[in-house]
Motif scaffolding. Sequence first.
Motif, PDB file in Angstrom:
ATOM      1  N   ARG A 192       0.844  -1.196   0.000  1.00 16.42           N
ATOM      2  CA  ARG A 192       0.000   0.000   0.000  1.00 16.42           C
ATOM      3  C   ARG A 192       0.880   1.247   0.000  1.00 16.42           C
ATOM      4  N   VAL A 193       0.534   2.207  -0.856  1.00 20.80           N
ATOM      5  CA  VAL A 193       1.271   3.465  -0.981  1.00 20.80           C
ATOM      6  C   VAL A 193       0.292   4.633  -0.971  1.00 20.80           C
ATOM      7  N   ASP A 194       0.819   5.844  -0.798  1.00 19.99           N
ATOM      8  CA  ASP A 194      -0.029   7.036  -0.755  1.00 19.99           C
ATOM      9  C   ASP A 194      -0.435   7.534  -2.144  1.00 19.99           C
ATOM     10  N   ASP A 195       0.449   7.373  -3.143  1.00 22.70           N
ATOM     11  CA  ASP A 195       0.217   7.940  -4.475  1.00 22.70           C
ATOM     12  C   ASP A 195       0.705   6.960  -5.537  1.00 22.70           C
ATOM     13  N   VAL A 196      -0.220   6.169  -6.066  1.00 20.58           N
ATOM     14  CA  VAL A 196       0.128   5.133  -7.041  1.00 20.58           C
ATOM     15  C   VAL A 196       0.749   5.713  -8.310  1.00 20.58           C
ATOM     16  N   ARG A 197       0.207   6.803  -8.811  1.00 20.01           N
ATOM     17  CA  ARG A 197       0.736   7.355 -10.068  1.00 20.01           C
ATOM     18  C   ARG A 197       2.183   7.794  -9.908  1.00 20.01           C
ATOM     19  N   ALA A 198       2.501   8.497  -8.828  1.00 19.29           N
ATOM     20  CA  ALA A 198       3.880   8.938  -8.585  1.00 19.29           C
ATOM     21  C   ALA A 198       4.791   7.737  -8.360  1.00 19.29           C
ATOM     22  N   HIS A 199       4.292   6.740  -7.633  1.00 18.23           N
ATOM     23  CA  HIS A 199       5.096   5.541  -7.368  1.00 18.23           C
ATOM     24  C   HIS A 199       5.387   4.799  -8.666  1.00 18.23           C
ATOM     25  N   CYS A 200       4.384   4.700  -9.529  1.00 17.06           N
ATOM     26  CA  CYS A 200       4.554   4.033 -10.822  1.00 17.06           C
ATOM     27  C   CYS A 200       5.589   4.765 -11.672  1.00 17.06           C
ATOM     28  N   ALA A 201       5.534   6.077 -11.682  1.00 14.55           N
ATOM     29  CA  ALA A 201       6.507   6.862 -12.453  1.00 14.55           C
ATOM     30  C   ALA A 201       7.917   6.609 -11.946  1.00 14.55           C
ATOM     31  N   ARG A 202       8.089   6.558 -10.624  1.00 16.62           N
ATOM     32  CA  ARG A 202       9.402   6.278 -10.036  1.00 16.62           C
ATOM     33  C   ARG A 202       9.890   4.889 -10.439  1.00 16.62           C
ATOM     34  N   ALA A 203       9.021   3.905 -10.341  1.00 14.37           N
ATOM     35  CA  ALA A 203       9.391   2.532 -10.691  1.00 14.37           C
ATOM     36  C   ALA A 203       9.782   2.433 -12.169  1.00 14.37           C
ATOM     37  N   ARG A 204       8.994   3.056 -13.041  1.00 15.09           N
ATOM     38  CA  ARG A 204       9.281   3.047 -14.480  1.00 15.09           C
ATOM     39  C   ARG A 204      10.630   3.700 -14.769  1.00 15.09           C
TER      40      ARG A 204
ATOM     41  N   GLU B 293     -13.432  -0.873  -8.519  1.00 13.08           N
ATOM     42  CA  GLU B 293     -14.687  -0.658  -7.818  1.00 13.08           C
ATOM     43  C   GLU B 293     -14.585  -0.912  -6.316  1.00 13.08           C
ATOM     44  N   TYR B 294     -13.546  -1.607  -5.887  1.00 10.23           N
ATOM     45  CA  TYR B 294     -13.385  -1.886  -4.467  1.00 10.23           C
ATOM     46  C   TYR B 294     -12.627  -0.775  -3.731  1.00 10.23           C
ATOM     47  N   GLY B 295     -12.464   0.391  -4.381  1.00 14.60           N
ATOM     48  CA  GLY B 295     -11.922   1.565  -3.714  1.00 14.60           C
ATOM     49  C   GLY B 295     -10.418   1.720  -3.772  1.00 14.60           C
ATOM     50  N   GLU B 296      -9.752   0.970  -4.649  1.00 18.56           N
ATOM     51  CA  GLU B 296      -8.302   1.045  -4.751  1.00 18.56           C
ATOM     52  C   GLU B 296      -7.862   1.441  -6.162  1.00 18.56           C
ATOM     53  N   ARG B 297      -6.798   2.207  -6.245  1.00 18.77           N
ATOM     54  CA  ARG B 297      -6.098   2.479  -7.503  1.00 18.77           C
ATOM     55  C   ARG B 297      -4.811   1.660  -7.418  1.00 18.77           C
ATOM     56  N   GLN B 298      -4.580   0.828  -8.434  1.00 17.28           N
ATOM     57  CA  GLN B 298      -3.441  -0.091  -8.377  1.00 17.28           C
ATOM     58  C   GLN B 298      -2.673  -0.125  -9.685  1.00 17.28           C
ATOM     59  N   TYR B 299      -1.388  -0.464  -9.566  1.00 15.16           N
ATOM     60  CA  TYR B 299      -0.591  -0.806 -10.739  1.00 15.16           C
ATOM     61  C   TYR B 299       0.256  -2.008 -10.376  1.00 15.16           C
ATOM     62  N   THR B 300       0.670  -2.748 -11.387  1.00 14.94           N
ATOM     63  CA  THR B 300       1.499  -3.928 -11.174  1.00 14.94           C
ATOM     64  C   THR B 300       2.782  -3.778 -11.970  1.00 14.94           C
TER      65      THR B 300
END
Length: 145
Positions: A81-93, A107-114
């Motif tokens: 779990r992280v605070d900001d998925v989009r920023a975390h994804c950019a860092r990982a990329r 729909e279950y209230g989460e924004r996720q990336y893999t």
Amino acid sequence: MNLKPNRSIPSASVIPVLIYPDVRAAVAWLGAAFGFVERVRIGEDHRAQLAFGDGAVIVGDTHGERRPPRPGEVTHSVTVRVDDVRAHCARAREHGARIVMEPTDFEYGERQYTAEDPAGHRWTFSETLADVAPEEWGGQTVSGG
């Protein structure tokens, strides 16, 4: 559950152990790309305990039957779990993670990336958008936990 403290093991109650061909390289990459922090080193290239918030993961070396994932197979995924998925994804990329699924709202209230790390381990990073009862999207609450 009331766990006794021990500075020689992470305090998390569930601790995945992931196998990497090069423990030191994995520790450096997981820190740079995903934000993990090394807390204990065991030998130069044997094991390392990493922390992320109140969670933990152990990075282990290849030895005997212990091997990293094989290409084309997914045997596990670790969710963090992280605070900001989009920023975390950019860092990982930026650090060379292979993005398997772009940030997506569910729909279950989460924004996720893999993402997949250089050794082939799958990681799903999740940002909570809303507190949603499982029954609202087709799940079922089974226990109070």
